[in-house]
Structure formats: structure tokens, C-alpha cells
Design an enzyme around this catalytic site. Sequence first.
Site, PDB file in Angstrom:
ATOM      1  N   SER A  49      -3.890   0.049  14.215  1.00 37.39           N
ATOM      2  CA  SER A  49      -4.657   1.275  14.448  1.00 37.39           C
ATOM      3  C   SER A  49      -5.048   1.335  15.912  1.00 37.39           C
ATOM      4  O   SER A  49      -5.273   0.296  16.551  1.00 37.39           O
ATOM      5  CB  SER A  49      -5.932   1.293  13.593  1.00 37.39           C
ATOM      6  OG  SER A  49      -6.790   2.341  14.017  1.00 37.39           O
TER       7      SER A  49
ATOM      8  N   TYR B 217     -13.182  -3.310  10.740  1.00 39.19           N
ATOM      9  CA  TYR B 217     -11.850  -2.691  10.718  1.00 39.19           C
ATOM     10  C   TYR B 217     -11.139  -2.869  12.067  1.00 39.19           C
ATOM     11  O   TYR B 217      -9.962  -3.257  12.125  1.00 39.19           O
ATOM     12  CB  TYR B 217     -12.017  -1.211  10.374  1.00 39.19           C
ATOM     13  CG  TYR B 217     -10.736  -0.426  10.280  1.00 39.19           C
ATOM     14  CD1 TYR B 217      -9.935  -0.508   9.145  1.00 39.19           C
ATOM     15  CD2 TYR B 217     -10.335   0.415  11.315  1.00 39.19           C
ATOM     16  CE1 TYR B 217      -8.761   0.230   9.052  1.00 39.19           C
ATOM     17  CE2 TYR B 217      -9.174   1.152  11.229  1.00 39.19           C
ATOM     18  CZ  TYR B 217      -8.383   1.065  10.100  1.00 39.19           C
ATOM     19  OH  TYR B 217      -7.224   1.796  10.018  1.00 39.19           O
TER      20      TYR B 217
ATOM     21  N   GLY C 254       0.829  -1.204   0.000  1.00 39.05           N
ATOM     22  CA  GLY C 254       0.000   0.000   0.000  1.00 39.05           C
ATOM     23  C   GLY C 254       0.859   1.247   0.000  1.00 39.05           C
ATOM     24  O   GLY C 254       0.550   2.247   0.651  1.00 39.05           O
TER      25      GLY C 254
ATOM     26  N   LYS D 280      -7.668  -4.941  12.861  1.00 35.48           N
ATOM     27  CA  LYS D 280      -6.461  -4.317  13.429  1.00 35.48           C
ATOM     28  C   LYS D 280      -6.082  -4.953  14.761  1.00 35.48           C
ATOM     29  O   LYS D 280      -4.886  -5.064  15.088  1.00 35.48           O
ATOM     30  CB  LYS D 280      -6.662  -2.805  13.567  1.00 35.48           C
ATOM     31  CG  LYS D 280      -6.832  -2.087  12.223  1.00 35.48           C
ATOM     32  CD  LYS D 280      -5.613  -2.254  11.325  1.00 35.48           C
ATOM     33  CE  LYS D 280      -5.681  -1.396  10.084  1.00 35.48           C
ATOM     34  NZ  LYS D 280      -4.497  -1.534   9.223  1.00 35.48           N
TER      35      LYS D 280
ATOM     36  N   SER E 243       1.542   3.377  -2.427  1.00 32.90           N
ATOM     37  CA  SER E 243       1.322   4.365  -3.491  1.00 32.90           C
ATOM     38  C   SER E 243       1.035   5.756  -2.950  1.00 32.90           C
ATOM     39  O   SER E 243       1.376   6.758  -3.574  1.00 32.90           O
ATOM     40  CB  SER E 243       0.168   3.924  -4.408  1.00 32.90           C
ATOM     41  OG  SER E 243      -1.041   3.821  -3.685  1.00 32.90           O
ATOM     42  N   ARG E 244       0.383   5.815  -1.799  1.00 32.52           N
ATOM     43  CA  ARG E 244      -0.065   7.128  -1.290  1.00 32.52           C
ATOM     44  C   ARG E 244      -0.195   7.061   0.225  1.00 32.52           C
ATOM     45  O   ARG E 244       0.029   6.018   0.828  1.00 32.52           O
ATOM     46  CB  ARG E 244      -1.384   7.539  -1.949  1.00 32.52           C
ATOM     47  CG  ARG E 244      -2.471   6.493  -1.833  1.00 32.52           C
ATOM     48  CD  ARG E 244      -3.614   6.748  -2.839  1.00 32.52           C
ATOM     49  NE  ARG E 244      -4.432   5.565  -3.004  1.00 32.52           N
ATOM     50  CZ  ARG E 244      -5.458   5.237  -2.219  1.00 32.52           C
ATOM     51  NH1 ARG E 244      -5.798   6.021  -1.220  1.00 32.52           N
ATOM     52  NH2 ARG E 244      -6.146   4.126  -2.428  1.00 32.52           N
TER      53      ARG E 244
HETATM   54  N1  LIG Z   1      -5.422   7.409   7.991  1.00 24.32           N
HETATM   55  C1  LIG Z   1      -5.603   7.083   9.263  1.00 24.32           C
HETATM   56  O1  LIG Z   1      -6.113   7.878  10.077  1.00 24.32           O
HETATM   57  C2  LIG Z   1      -5.167   5.731   9.762  1.00 24.32           C
HETATM   58  C3  LIG Z   1      -5.257   5.501  11.154  1.00 24.32           C
HETATM   59  C4  LIG Z   1      -4.847   4.269  11.631  1.00 24.32           C
HETATM   60  C5  LIG Z   1      -4.370   3.303  10.784  1.00 24.32           C
HETATM   61  N2  LIG Z   1      -4.304   3.555   9.439  1.00 24.32           N
HETATM   62  C6  LIG Z   1      -3.800   2.484   8.593  1.00 24.32           C
HETATM   63  O2  LIG Z   1      -2.708   2.956   7.838  1.00 24.32           O
HETATM   64  C7  LIG Z   1      -2.624   2.219   6.621  1.00 24.32           C
HETATM   65  C8  LIG Z   1      -2.544   3.179   5.452  1.00 24.32           C
HETATM   66  O3  LIG Z   1      -3.712   3.984   5.480  1.00 24.32           O
HETATM   67  P1  LIG Z   1      -3.850   5.347   4.657  1.00 24.32           P
HETATM   68  O4  LIG Z   1      -4.621   6.266   5.526  1.00 24.32           O
HETATM   69  O5  LIG Z   1      -2.538   5.773   4.119  1.00 24.32           O
HETATM   70  O6  LIG Z   1      -4.822   4.850   3.504  1.00 24.32           O
HETATM   71  P2  LIG Z   1      -4.926   5.233   1.947  1.00 24.32           P
HETATM   72  O7  LIG Z   1      -6.310   4.856   1.565  1.00 24.32           O
HETATM   73  O8  LIG Z   1      -4.463   6.627   1.715  1.00 24.32           O
HETATM   74  O9  LIG Z   1      -3.881   4.223   1.252  1.00 24.32           O
HETATM   75  C9  LIG Z   1      -4.102   2.846   1.304  1.00 24.32           C
HETATM   76  C10 LIG Z   1      -3.055   2.126   0.504  1.00 24.32           C
HETATM   77  O10 LIG Z   1      -3.346   0.717   0.589  1.00 24.32           O
HETATM   78  C11 LIG Z   1      -3.460   0.199  -0.717  1.00 24.32           C
HETATM   79  N3  LIG Z   1      -4.389  -0.920  -0.755  1.00 24.32           N
HETATM   80  C12 LIG Z   1      -5.720  -0.927  -0.518  1.00 24.32           C
HETATM   81  N4  LIG Z   1      -6.224  -2.163  -0.685  1.00 24.32           N
HETATM   82  C13 LIG Z   1      -5.184  -2.959  -1.058  1.00 24.32           C
HETATM   83  C14 LIG Z   1      -5.063  -4.326  -1.401  1.00 24.32           C
HETATM   84  N5  LIG Z   1      -6.103  -5.144  -1.398  1.00 24.32           N
HETATM   85  N6  LIG Z   1      -3.840  -4.789  -1.754  1.00 24.32           N
HETATM   86  C15 LIG Z   1      -2.759  -3.970  -1.756  1.00 24.32           C
HETATM   87  N7  LIG Z   1      -2.818  -2.674  -1.447  1.00 24.32           N
HETATM   88  C16 LIG Z   1      -4.021  -2.179  -1.102  1.00 24.32           C
HETATM   89  C17 LIG Z   1      -3.916   1.354  -1.575  1.00 24.32           C
HETATM   90  O11 LIG Z   1      -3.671   1.091  -2.950  1.00 24.32           O
HETATM   91  C18 LIG Z   1      -3.067   2.469  -0.975  1.00 24.32           C
HETATM   92  O12 LIG Z   1      -1.748   2.373  -1.493  1.00 24.32           O
HETATM   93  C19 LIG Z   1      -3.842   1.306   6.581  1.00 24.32           C
HETATM   94  O13 LIG Z   1      -3.503   0.028   7.050  1.00 24.32           O
HETATM   95  C20 LIG Z   1      -4.789   1.964   7.567  1.00 24.32           C
HETATM   96  O14 LIG Z   1      -5.700   1.060   8.118  1.00 24.32           O
HETATM   97  C21 LIG Z   1      -4.691   4.748   8.922  1.00 24.32           C
END
Ligand SMILES: NC(=O)c1ccc[n+]([C@@H]2O[C@H](COP(=O)([O-])OP(=O)(O)OC[C@H]3O[C@@H](n4cnc5c(N)ncnc54)[C@H](O)[C@@H]3O)[C@@H](O)[C@H]2O)c1
Length: 253
Positions: free
Chosen positions: A148, A161, A17, A165, A19-20
Amino acid sequence: MSEGDRGDSGRVVVVTGGSRGIGRAIALALVEGARAVLINHYDPDDDAAQETVGRLEGAGVEADQVKLDVSDFGAVKEYFEGVIERFGGVDVLVNNAGITADTLLVRMSEADWDRVIAVNLKGTFNCSQAVIRSMMQRRTGGIINVASVVGLVGNAGQTNYAASKAGVIALTKSLAREVGARGIRVNAVAPGYIETDMTAHLPERVKEGFLSQITLGRAGSPEEVAEVVSWLASDRASYLTGQVVHVSGGMYM
Ligand SMILES: NC(=O)c1ccc[n+]([C@@H]2O[C@H](COP(=O)([O-])OP(=O)(O)OC[C@H]3O[C@@H](n4cnc5c(N)ncnc54)[C@H](O)[C@@H]3O)[C@@H](O)[C@H]2O)c1
């Protein structure tokens, strides 16, 4: 896992994941001491992933991206076999790929439950298993899982979710116990409310609800999570394993 393990050539890092959002920031933070930083993603197009690869290459490491669904056991195995054959091993795996499909349990479809568990939890299993044998043979390596805060405290509307986690946290601790004697460290970060695409679409009242619980009074940035992952992946954290580091601005204490 040590930065010097590959001599002058540096570490091989894979960020799922990447990419972003948080994954991109982690990939960029892990450039230091790396020979190659490889990312995968499951976006509809490759634009964001290509941009990450361009930034990684600009920072002086070999980089590539692939569209790969981490929940697909066979595809993940094949991908990592290719990486291990090409580079001789993976030094650092960051299981960051994750999704949400929020709704109250009373309304949750079986598909929304299954998909979130499949990507977040099974995806972490799939990728970890795909690298662990090679790490055990080389007696070095590190895995960092992105969990998380919600996996510890729960959240209404996120039973799928939060359960995924909490599972990632339990997997982290259990795997750490399995492979510690081989010199492999397995840790997790538990971010709170971080500004990314994942949280951009939350209703204002939900964002305000989160902000009211954050001691530091603001959302975090992907870079603030990446900094902690970078530290966990380094020799500076050489005596840490099975830990969950909360990066939540004091949302969880
Ligand atoms: N943003 C928050 O507040 C937050 C808080 C706690 C935990 N997280 C965790 O951090 C991680 C990244 O989250 P983010 O906020 O950057 O999300 P995002 O949506 O910006 O990015 C998600 C990334 O995961 C990839 N992805 C999604 N489904 C996939 C799959 N089936 N196979 C491979 N790649 C896949 C996407 O292509 C992308 O690169 C996640 O595990 C999320 O649960 C985020």
C-alpha cells in the site's frame, strides 16, 4: 513464471483474499494463460468466493476456493502442500489478503496491532514460504505482494496497517534478492485509494482527504490494480524484480 512453462496446460495461480475486491479482480485478470486459478479468503461465508469461482470457471479455467486464515502458519502450509501435490507446483502466488483495524496509536489495543501484522505481514511470509521451495526446485515462479502507498508515506490512524505494508515491501525486496538467481521474480504493487469493501466504510472526511491527494482526482478500481499485477506476473515484466509499482493515480510519486 513464463506463460509457456506448463506447455499447453498453463499456469497454476493462487490469489489470497481472492473472494472480492482487489483479489477477485486479480484472480480474473490472471485467467489468461492459466490452467487453474485458486483463491482463498476469510469471509464469514463462502458467497463472494463462490461467485468468484463461478466467474473463473466461466472464463474457462479450473478454479476453487477455500476458507483459510493466512496468518495460520500450519493451515497455510497444509493448504499449499495440497495444491502442490495436486498441480505439481504454483507458478504465480499473489499475496493479496489484508485487513485494517484503524485507530490512533494512543488508543490501539494490542489485539488490533497483532492481528493486522499477523494477517498482512506474517500471512505474506507464511504463503511465500509455503511455495518458495517448490519454485526454487522448478527454477521458475513469481510472487506478487499487495502492499500500500501507506506503507511508504504513513497514515495517521493506521500505524499497524502502515507498518505491516512497509514490512511487506521490505520482505518483497529481500526475498527477491534471495531467489532471483533461481529465476523467481518477487514484486509488489502499492495501491492508493481503491474502491472496495475495505474503503467503503471510511468516513466521508477521510475519503475527501484521500481524494485531495490524488493527482488524477479520483479513486481507483480493483481492475486498475489487477491490470498491473497481471503485467508483473507475465513475461512482459521479465526483467523486473524487487520492485514496488505504485498504482495510486499519482497519490505517491
Ligand atoms: N482498497 C484499498 O484502497 C487498498 C489500498 C491499498 C492496499 N490495499 C490492499 O489490497 C488488498 C485487498 O484489499 P481490498 O480493498 O480488496 O479488501 P477487501 O476487504 O475487499 O478484501 C479482502 C480480502 O482478504 C481476505 N482476507 C481477510 N483476512 C484474511 C485472512 N486472515 N486470511 C485470508 N484471507 C483474508 C478477505 O476474505 C477478502 O477476500 C489488501 O491487502 C489491502 O491492504 C487496498
